[in-house]
Design a protein around this motif. Sequence first.
Motif, PDB file in Angstrom:
ATOM      1  N   ASP A  51      11.602 -26.276 -28.952  1.00 43.08           N
ATOM      2  CA  ASP A  51      10.250 -26.242 -28.276  1.00 43.08           C
ATOM      3  C   ASP A  51       9.432 -25.691 -29.651  1.00 43.08           C
ATOM      4  O   ASP A  51       9.927 -24.525 -30.105  1.00 43.08           O
ATOM      5  N   VAL A  68       6.774 -30.056 -31.979  1.00 45.02           N
ATOM      6  CA  VAL A  68       7.458 -30.397 -30.550  1.00 45.02           C
ATOM      7  C   VAL A  68       7.128 -29.775 -29.573  1.00 45.02           C
ATOM      8  O   VAL A  68       6.891 -28.540 -29.648  1.00 45.02           O
ATOM      9  N   VAL A  69       7.007 -30.609 -28.369  1.00 46.62           N
ATOM     10  CA  VAL A  69       6.544 -29.966 -27.125  1.00 46.62           C
ATOM     11  C   VAL A  69       7.586 -30.061 -26.162  1.00 46.62           C
ATOM     12  O   VAL A  69       7.889 -31.115 -25.841  1.00 46.62           O
ATOM     13  N   ASP A 187       5.612 -34.349 -21.885  1.00 52.64           N
ATOM     14  CA  ASP A 187       5.653 -33.475 -22.965  1.00 52.64           C
ATOM     15  C   ASP A 187       5.595 -34.477 -24.302  1.00 52.64           C
ATOM     16  O   ASP A 187       4.918 -34.189 -25.054  1.00 52.64           O
ATOM     17  N   GLN A 191       2.955 -34.192 -27.170  1.00 52.86           N
ATOM     18  CA  GLN A 191       3.372 -34.197 -28.386  1.00 52.86           C
ATOM     19  C   GLN A 191       2.955 -35.182 -29.150  1.00 52.86           C
ATOM     20  O   GLN A 191       2.603 -34.779 -30.553  1.00 52.86           O
ATOM     21  N   GLU A 194       0.074 -33.551 -31.309  1.00 55.86           N
ATOM     22  CA  GLU A 194       0.191 -32.231 -31.762  1.00 55.86           C
ATOM     23  C   GLU A 194       0.403 -32.627 -33.362  1.00 55.86           C
ATOM     24  O   GLU A 194       1.495 -32.372 -33.813  1.00 55.86           O
TER      25      GLU A 194
END
Length: 202
Positions: A51, A68-69, A187, A191, A194
């Motif tokens: 993460d 990365v989430v 997620d 992501q 991000e």
Amino acid sequence: MADAPVTRHPPARPSRPTRWAVAGVLCVVLALTVGWSLIDGALDDDEPVRDNTELVLGPGDDTLVLRVVGGGWQLSKAGSDSGSGLSLSRDGVDFVASYVAVPVTTTADAGELWPGLRRIQSAVDSDIVLGAPTRATSAGGAPGATGTLRRGGRAGRAAVWVSPGQDYAVEITVLAEPDADPDALADGLAQAREVAFPGGVL
């Protein structure tokens, strides 16, 4: 992306040139047909990614950062190359980020790149359904667009984020199996936003 293994054969015996020639052709056809599938199946190439790990994508100075989430993501080393694309998976969710170069004679925004994304996805599966793009901004301040995506019985979203100079971009797809982990999908969708280009901060 991992290189395909190289097989070296001893020189053919003069008395059997035809047999060796036919065998060589068959080997080439077999390699082109199923080579990568066999390599991916034979190698345990998944690399855990933590993460908040920041992955760099793009060639030379044309780079971007993807954060990365969530935990549990696996990076496919055979399906990834830092200069062209990254492939991650987690609990039934596939996440793919691909570098896109824009011709030097033109500039492009996310709306102009969306039809290209549709063509790429259609080449993978003619039954894809890519929704209309909605303007968006990544967590790192990059302009772009997102939209729904369905392909091969899976559902998710696609995104395109464009560099400040509009000379390169990243296309991202997030697709989930029907029984995928909802947290992994959430997620993955987070992501996809991000992303930061040089000058941006995540």
